[in-house]
Design an enzyme around this catalytic site. Sequence first.
Site, mmCIF file in Angstrom:
data_model
loop_
_atom_site.group_PDB
_atom_site.id
_atom_site.type_symbol
_atom_site.label_atom_id
_atom_site.label_comp_id
_atom_site.label_asym_id
_atom_site.label_seq_id
_atom_site.Cartn_x
_atom_site.Cartn_y
_atom_site.Cartn_z
ATOM 1 N N HIS A 1 -7.694 -5.124 -1.382
ATOM 2 C CA HIS A 1 -6.543 -4.441 -0.818
ATOM 3 C C HIS A 1 -5.975 -5.298 0.323
ATOM 4 O O HIS A 1 -6.687 -6.057 0.964
ATOM 5 C CB HIS A 1 -6.959 -3.073 -0.282
ATOM 6 C CG HIS A 1 -5.826 -2.123 -0.087
ATOM 7 N ND1 HIS A 1 -5.147 -1.552 -1.134
ATOM 8 C CD2 HIS A 1 -5.235 -1.639 1.029
ATOM 9 C CE1 HIS A 1 -4.206 -0.756 -0.683
ATOM 10 N NE2 HIS A 1 -4.240 -0.790 0.642
ATOM 11 N N SER B 1 0.841 -1.200 0.000
ATOM 12 C CA SER B 1 0.000 0.000 0.000
ATOM 13 C C SER B 1 0.880 1.256 0.000
ATOM 14 O O SER B 1 1.655 1.467 -0.928
ATOM 15 C CB SER B 1 -0.953 -0.035 1.193
ATOM 16 O OG SER B 1 -1.962 0.930 1.077
ATOM 17 N N ASP C 1 -9.608 -4.113 -5.639
ATOM 18 C CA ASP C 1 -9.052 -3.294 -4.565
ATOM 19 C C ASP C 1 -10.021 -2.173 -4.213
ATOM 20 O O ASP C 1 -10.398 -1.368 -5.064
ATOM 21 C CB ASP C 1 -7.705 -2.710 -5.001
ATOM 22 C CG ASP C 1 -6.938 -2.081 -3.854
ATOM 23 O OD1 ASP C 1 -7.492 -1.205 -3.170
ATOM 24 O OD2 ASP C 1 -5.771 -2.466 -3.643
#
Length: 371
Positions: free
Chosen positions: A340, A237, A307
């Site tokens: 994610h 991330s 995501d």
Amino acid sequence: MTAVLAALITVFCLVRIRGPQPLFYFSYRLGLVFNEIPHVALYGLAASTTLAFVEGDIATAADWAAVALAAVSAAGLVVVARRGIRTAPLVRRALDEALGEGSSTRRRPPLARILLRPFFRRRGDVKRVRNLSYGDAGRRNLLDVYHHRSRPEGGPVLIHFHGGHFDQGRKDTQSLPMLYRFASKGWVCISANYRLQPAFSYPDHLIDAKKVIAWAREHAKTYGADPEAGVFITGSSAGGHMASLAALTPNDPAYQPGFEEVDTSVTAAIALNGYLGVYFDGDPTTDPTKLARPDAPPFLIAHGDLDELVPIENPKALVTALRSVSTSPVVYVELPGGHHAFDLFHSFRFEALIDGIEDFTAWVRERNRTT
């Protein structure tokens, strides 16, 4: 109640939720876990349904409706699981397309670890050395080292930065299955904290990333590493953003105050579910796509097509920018059904991706040896 919860989990795994904040947060947290390990939800669903039949609790129309809902949810969870299992051939295809046919290796997934111990990341042959200081910012400048207990000499280095929107997160939460796997293969792996917003901002995060690289070049030999064998940088991330910026600004004195002469170049970069665009006040120097350069190191970028936090177009933009100018290969892996933060557990998806990262790093190291 179990059937209803299983149905919600299934929907949250199969569909990217863009609703009100409370619904989004709830769906994100459940999907974070069960999209990677749907079999755990299946275990619970099967156990509760079986118990209800054994105890004679299935008598009314409502009970049978719950059984039907459980069956539909189970079918949906099987779909979620199949998406994860499909990752392995897609990773191999991405590697072969970017690096050349035969660059990938077919491996058997560690079924016992995935199906029975997905939460247990530690390995008996790996030692973790905690909370080593690499800077003067207290606990935000601490790192952990993972190394094989036998300390074989000459291993490469893998540096990881956690995610958390640059305002939260810590070093011992993400990509641990990868760090332990690589350390068990003789690598020296480093996972580092870094300074966070709002107390700190750009370029403090990037300076910290450079400090970690400098620390690795000076100290990793103590744990069996040889930086000449390779210094690879990765992140999840926001950490993927940091890793990308660090890889694209090698030896830039603007980001190395007080250690300008240290080599902060890296052998390759790996971005996992990364936000890879501009992030600070529109400053183009925080946008990896604007920093793409002919001498960029090889990149591997992996992103889930579901995501919830970073649209797929974001990492694709960096892939396009790099491929347009860089002389090094760029591997792009789009993970079917991936959400994610897919790098938390031993799952079919992440284990297959770790296999691909192993092949990628092996290819890069072999190319460097022969050139």
